[in-house]
Design a protein around this motif. Structure first.
Motif, PDB file in Angstrom:
ATOM      1  N   PHE A 129       0.806  -1.223   0.000  1.00  0.00           N
ATOM      2  CA  PHE A 129       0.000   0.000   0.000  1.00  0.00           C
ATOM      3  C   PHE A 129       0.843   1.280   0.000  1.00  0.00           C
ATOM      4  O   PHE A 129       0.283   2.378   0.005  1.00  0.00           O
ATOM      5  N   SER A 130       2.163   1.159  -0.028  1.00  0.00           N
ATOM      6  CA  SER A 130       3.012   2.346   0.028  1.00  0.00           C
ATOM      7  C   SER A 130       3.131   2.991  -1.357  1.00  0.00           C
ATOM      8  O   SER A 130       3.114   2.316  -2.383  1.00  0.00           O
ATOM      9  N   SER A 131       3.268   4.313  -1.365  1.00  0.00           N
ATOM     10  CA  SER A 131       3.418   5.030  -2.638  1.00  0.00           C
ATOM     11  C   SER A 131       4.731   4.662  -3.317  1.00  0.00           C
ATOM     12  O   SER A 131       4.813   4.626  -4.553  1.00  0.00           O
ATOM     13  N   ALA A 132       5.771   4.387  -2.523  1.00  0.00           N
ATOM     14  CA  ALA A 132       7.064   4.019  -3.109  1.00  0.00           C
ATOM     15  C   ALA A 132       6.949   2.722  -3.894  1.00  0.00           C
ATOM     16  O   ALA A 132       7.553   2.574  -4.965  1.00  0.00           O
ATOM     17  N   ARG A 135       4.128   1.544  -5.285  1.00  0.00           N
ATOM     18  CA  ARG A 135       3.295   1.783  -6.470  1.00  0.00           C
ATOM     19  C   ARG A 135       4.106   2.414  -7.603  1.00  0.00           C
ATOM     20  O   ARG A 135       3.847   2.160  -8.776  1.00  0.00           O
ATOM     21  N   SER A 136       5.089   3.238  -7.250  1.00  0.00           N
ATOM     22  CA  SER A 136       5.873   3.917  -8.293  1.00  0.00           C
ATOM     23  C   SER A 136       6.665   2.926  -9.139  1.00  0.00           C
ATOM     24  O   SER A 136       7.090   3.268 -10.256  1.00  0.00           O
ATOM     25  N   GLN A 180       5.605   0.606 -10.787  1.00  0.00           N
ATOM     26  CA  GLN A 180       4.869   0.218 -11.984  1.00  0.00           C
ATOM     27  C   GLN A 180       5.384   0.948 -13.223  1.00  0.00           C
ATOM     28  O   GLN A 180       5.145   0.506 -14.350  1.00  0.00           O
ATOM     29  N   SER A 220       8.779   5.519   9.192  1.00  0.00           N
ATOM     30  CA  SER A 220       8.222   5.229   7.870  1.00  0.00           C
ATOM     31  C   SER A 220       7.218   4.080   7.937  1.00  0.00           C
ATOM     32  O   SER A 220       6.186   4.222   8.585  1.00  0.00           O
ATOM     33  N   PRO A 259       6.910  17.526  -4.019  1.00  0.00           N
ATOM     34  CA  PRO A 259       5.753  17.085  -3.241  1.00  0.00           C
ATOM     35  C   PRO A 259       5.828  17.612  -1.810  1.00  0.00           C
ATOM     36  O   PRO A 259       6.921  17.861  -1.279  1.00  0.00           O
ATOM     37  N   LYS A 281       5.609  16.338   1.062  1.00  0.00           N
ATOM     38  CA  LYS A 281       6.411  15.611   2.052  1.00  0.00           C
ATOM     39  C   LYS A 281       7.913  15.882   1.912  1.00  0.00           C
ATOM     40  O   LYS A 281       8.699  15.548   2.799  1.00  0.00           O
ATOM     41  N   THR A 303       9.169   8.114 -11.051  1.00  0.00           N
ATOM     42  CA  THR A 303       9.025   7.072 -12.061  1.00  0.00           C
ATOM     43  C   THR A 303       9.782   7.498 -13.309  1.00  0.00           C
ATOM     44  O   THR A 303      10.138   8.673 -13.461  1.00  0.00           O
ATOM     45  N   LYS A 357       7.660  10.209 -15.011  1.00  0.00           N
ATOM     46  CA  LYS A 357       7.658  11.488 -14.300  1.00  0.00           C
ATOM     47  C   LYS A 357       8.993  12.206 -14.467  1.00  0.00           C
ATOM     48  O   LYS A 357       9.046  13.439 -14.595  1.00  0.00           O
TER      49      LYS A 357
END
Length: 444
Positions: free
Chosen positions: A39-42, A44-45, A47, A177, A406, A408, A431, A434
């Motif tokens: 579930f972490s954004s790191a 998901r990136s 992909q 984290s 961002p 954060k 990514t 990006k």
């Protein structure tokens, strides 16, 4: 090292013991680690990050995300098979402490899922691009203001160390984290040492480094909780590997050897005739010739051989680990499990062909070259703006650029090393797509 310590459920900030026998088996701590990573954004990136072919638009080519999921599946299988043998050898682990063979699988699966979470855009060339910005690029100007180990962290920027930071570094309101169990963090860390001394021995654990100077105090805490064996003296920090790190590494080795090869076949970079010849050497003892003859498409034939090859390599990795388990616990096994595999020659042949036909293909080289320019430009722009802002010299351009960061990443960093690492971390979490988009914006 002892398994009781190595399987620690402790998390950063815990003030009391977490005992396995008191765990709720419907929500086991090691499985919580897996969920938090997923579930972490790191994660998901991944992909949209390169595995073999940068910026590939072909739907069957692996990204870092699909690669990580596959490594995790293979790691879970290896972990469970090893766990079964360990529980049989040390029955008190189950009878007294409540550990189960699936615990080993859950730890390895979680660590394997995260094994590439710190990798920058554009594959391993992204790591080199960050390092060379400092070693031979504009970043050379910072050398005299940093300690030797801080400088080494930057010129040898390491995705493994960056991954440990992603998983553990605190920010306001978010302590630790993802707060993973120490067992999973130990299994994640293939190279439990700092950046200097560089490659002090031929021990596989000394090949690279596993944590930045900013994270070394917490890594020491993790290593000491797990009972990992120190192998450095004086002010240098380094340990023998957590035994389950060997399993994470084996899962990764198996997947990139076989599945990167499969990508090369599907892209037409490796001919089917070559592929079949190489893969059949791995599966000749287990192939069902009658079934194989019924497969009419290249995709089905390759998939069948790939599945058999992975199964054989899993079983052999388990064999090597179990045969050397006591040496591993004593910190006296200094090789990757696949180095001692009975299939090592066949794996080496596949990797050699992959390097020639896939990793050094024109498509890969051209896109890695683009990646170098993109990463160098982004590092220079953002480091300049971040440092100017800290020193009260920010131009209007710098201020506009920092607004892209961002929320954060809007943090004050008093120390130069921390500022440089902060921007490297930001760039590394982009990514591929990006990074290209940002490059176009700042280069317009």
């Amino acid at each position: 090292m002892t398994w009781e310590q190595l399987l620690s459920l402790k998390r950063q900030g815990d003030t009391s013991k977490r005992l396995r026998i008191e765990q709720d088996d419907t929500r086991l701590g090691f499985e919580v680690d897996y969920d938090r990573i997923i579930f972490s954004s790191a994660f998901r990136s991944l992909q949209d990050k390169t595995q073999v072919i940068p910026l590939s638009k072909t739907d069957f080519v692996h990204t870092r995300l699909t690669h990580s999921l596959e490594v995790s599946v293979v790691g879970r299988s290896i972990g469970r098979l090893v766990g079964k043998k360990i529980i049989e050898k040390y029955p008190h682990l189950s009878a007294v402490h409540g550990f189960h063979m699936n615990d080993f699988g859950a730890i390895v699966a979680a660590a394997a899922l995260a094994h590439d979470i710190g990798n920058p855009p554009f594959g391993h060339s992204g790591e080199k691009a960050i390092g060379e910005y400092f070693s031979i690029g504009k970043g050379q100007q910072f050398k005299e203001h940093l300690t030797p180990k801080q400088w080494q962290d930057l010129i040898d920027f390491e995705g493994n160390a960056n991954g440990f930071s992603v998983l553990t570094s605190s920010r306001p309101g978010i302590e630790g984290s993802l707060r993973l169990s120490y067992a999973t963090l130990g299994a994640f860390t293939k190279y439990p040492k700092e950046s200097l001394p560089k490659k002090p021995t031929k021990n596989i654990s000394d090949k690279k480094y596993g944590f930045f100077q900013s994270d070394k105090d917490f890594f020491k805490e993790v290593a000491e909780e797990l009972g990992m064996i120190s192998n450095k003296s004086g002010e240098d920090i380094g340990y023998e590997r957590h035994p389950l790190a060997f399993l994470v590494e084996a899962a990764d080795d198996i997947c990139y050897t076989i599945i990167d090869f499969e990508d090369g076949i599907n892209l037409g970079l490796v001919s089917e005739d070559f592929a079949l010849e190489y893969l059949i050497k791995l599966v000749k003892d287990t192939i069902d010739a009658a079934k194989y003859q019924t497969l009419t498409t290249k995709e089905d034939r390759i998939s069948y051989l790939r599945a058999l090859a992975i199964g054989n390599l899993i079983n052999d990795a388990v064999r090597v680990f179990v045969e050397n388990e006591e040496a591993i616990l004593q910190g006296k096994f200094h090789f990757a499990l696949t180095d001692k595999s009975k299939y090592k020659a066949q794996m080496d042949d596949i990797i050699k062909l992959s390097v020639k036909n896939i990793y050094q293909s024109r498509e890969v080289i051209e896109k890695e070259l683009s990646g170098y320019q993109i990463i160098n430009t982004l590092l220079d722009k953002f480091i300049t703006a971040f440092n100017n802002n800290h020193e009260g010299k920010a131009t209007n351009y710098d201020k506009l650029l920092l607004k892209i960061l961002p929320e954060k990443h809007h943090l004050e960093k008093e120390n130069l090393y921390d500022r440089l690492l902060h921007i490297c971390h930001y760039i590394s979490m982009l990514t591929d797509g990006k990074a290209v988009e940002l490059f176009k914006i700042v280069s317009a």
